[in-house]
Design an enzyme around this catalytic site. Structure first.
Site, PDB file in Angstrom:
ATOM      1  N   LYS A   1      17.777 -11.850 -34.131  1.00 31.06           N
ATOM      2  CA  LYS A   1      17.907 -10.429 -34.425  1.00 31.06           C
ATOM      3  C   LYS A   1      17.849  -9.687 -33.091  1.00 31.06           C
ATOM      4  O   LYS A   1      16.814  -9.674 -32.419  1.00 31.06           O
ATOM      5  CB  LYS A   1      16.788  -9.956 -35.345  1.00 31.06           C
ATOM      6  CG  LYS A   1      16.915  -8.483 -35.714  1.00 31.06           C
ATOM      7  CD  LYS A   1      15.702  -7.981 -36.478  1.00 31.06           C
ATOM      8  CE  LYS A   1      15.836  -6.478 -36.717  1.00 31.06           C
ATOM      9  NZ  LYS A   1      14.565  -5.875 -37.164  1.00 31.06           N
TER      10      LYS A   1
ATOM     11  N   GLY B   1       9.486   2.360 -38.818  1.00 30.58           N
ATOM     12  CA  GLY B   1       8.138   2.736 -39.215  1.00 30.58           C
ATOM     13  C   GLY B   1       7.979   4.154 -39.710  1.00 30.58           C
ATOM     14  O   GLY B   1       6.858   4.586 -39.986  1.00 30.58           O
TER      15      GLY B   1
ATOM     16  N   ALA C   1      14.907  -0.952 -41.344  1.00 32.81           N
ATOM     17  CA  ALA C   1      14.041   0.104 -40.800  1.00 32.81           C
ATOM     18  C   ALA C   1      14.040   1.366 -41.651  1.00 32.81           C
ATOM     19  O   ALA C   1      15.076   1.816 -42.138  1.00 32.81           O
ATOM     20  CB  ALA C   1      14.406   0.474 -39.357  1.00 32.81           C
ATOM     21  N   GLY C   2      12.842   1.926 -41.811  1.00 28.69           N
ATOM     22  CA  GLY C   2      12.676   3.221 -42.457  1.00 28.69           C
ATOM     23  C   GLY C   2      12.352   3.190 -43.931  1.00 28.69           C
ATOM     24  O   GLY C   2      11.967   4.218 -44.493  1.00 28.69           O
TER      25      GLY C   2
ATOM     26  N   ASN D   1       9.392  -4.248 -43.403  1.00 32.29           N
ATOM     27  CA  ASN D   1       8.195  -4.689 -42.705  1.00 32.29           C
ATOM     28  C   ASN D   1       7.034  -3.732 -42.953  1.00 32.29           C
ATOM     29  O   ASN D   1       6.115  -4.017 -43.706  1.00 32.29           O
ATOM     30  CB  ASN D   1       8.476  -4.852 -41.215  1.00 32.29           C
ATOM     31  CG  ASN D   1       7.336  -5.516 -40.446  1.00 32.29           C
ATOM     32  OD1 ASN D   1       7.498  -5.921 -39.309  1.00 32.29           O
ATOM     33  ND2 ASN D   1       6.158  -5.677 -41.031  1.00 32.29           N
ATOM     34  N   SER D   2       7.092  -2.548 -42.343  1.00 35.32           N
ATOM     35  CA  SER D   2       5.951  -1.626 -42.392  1.00 35.32           C
ATOM     36  C   SER D   2       5.521  -1.292 -43.813  1.00 35.32           C
ATOM     37  O   SER D   2       4.323  -1.237 -44.115  1.00 35.32           O
ATOM     38  CB  SER D   2       6.286  -0.332 -41.646  1.00 35.32           C
ATOM     39  OG  SER D   2       6.532  -0.572 -40.286  1.00 35.32           O
TER      40      SER D   2
END
Length: 259
Positions: free
Chosen positions: A98, A159, A185-186, A207-208
């Site tokens: 990645k 994040g 993301a986001g 992830n987050s």
């Protein structure tokens, strides 16, 4: 089987999970198992076989069905990302990389010029390149042209939990792309992941939203279910939007009835 195809690899799960921000490795591993994710991304610095407490390679590799996707997070130039990719492939044996190149820590936006250059080199060297990019249809097509296995446009800043703020551009990328489009993301909630899949995304990376949840394993499971539901809805075919009401039952037939 409705599988996600990346290079010669086939995955039944369309949820990709990141491994940062978790309170500890035990919770992270529980979340990975609960998610059913088969492709897991790990920062290069977490490949540390000499320091067992810092190493995620061994524990993640021990989970049946998991394929690792090292990432180049921390790289600020193409040269740094290429060097990190070589080290990661040597340590992990995984062909996936990645590509993350975000030189400004204030906003972590990916550098399109450096990303394209790194992707071009790494794809020519046989890597399955998964570049993290802004939601730019022109860049996405250029990355496809140089041989990337997928493109990973951001939904919003890393994040931030702002969801798929770039939906309009991602829809264009999906329409024009001949390779999988993966929102990265986001994302904050499972419903946002479902919406991304309903748009036609091939997968989502989270992830987050899982790592900082009150119960990460349970949230991981919720995301897995949402991704599966969104994909199923996309394949079933969503109804078209209308600018006005459309009755679902006859409105006039009863008027002519005799009492």
């Amino acid at each position: 089987m409705d599988a996600l195809q990346l290079g010669s690899y086939t995955f039944s799960s369309r949820l990709i999970l990141g491994t940062g921000k978790f309170s500890n490795a035990t919770v992270m591993l529980e979340a990975v198992r609960a998610s059913g994710a088969q492709l897991i991304t790990v920062a290069l610095r977490r490949f540390n076989r000499e320091q067992a407490e810092d190493d995620l390679f061994g524990p993640l590799s021990a989970i049946e069905g998991v394929t690792l996707m090292p990432n180049t997070s921390g790289a600020s130039t193409a040269a740094e990302a290429i060097r990190a990719a070589h080290i990661a492939r040597e340590l992990s044996g995984s062909p996936f990389i990645k590509v993350e190149i975000h030189p400004n820590p204030q906003h972590l936006m990916p550098d399109p010029i450096e990303t394209l250059e790194a992707a071009r080199v790494l794809a020519s060297e046989g890597f399955l390149v998964m570049p993290y990019i802004t939601a730019d249809p022109v860049l996405a097509k250029r990355l496809e042209d140089v041989g990337c296995a997928s493109v990973m446009p951001l939904g919003s800043a890393i994040g931030s939990g702002q969801g798929v703020a770039t939906a309009a551009m991602i829809e264009i990328i999906i329409r024009e792309s001949g390779i999988p489009v993966i929102v990265d993301a986001g994302l904050r909630s499972p419903s946002e992941a479902a919406n991304a899949m309903e748009m036609g995304c091939s997968a989502v990376l989270v992830n987050s939203a899982v790592a900082v949840a009150g119960n990460p394993p349970e949230m991981a499971e919720a995301f897995a279910e949402a991704v599966a539901a969104g994909r199923k809805a996309f394949r079933a075919g969503l109804m078209q939007k209308s600018g006005s009401a459309i009755a679902t039952s006859p409105l006039t037939a009863f008027l002519g009835a005799k009492g």
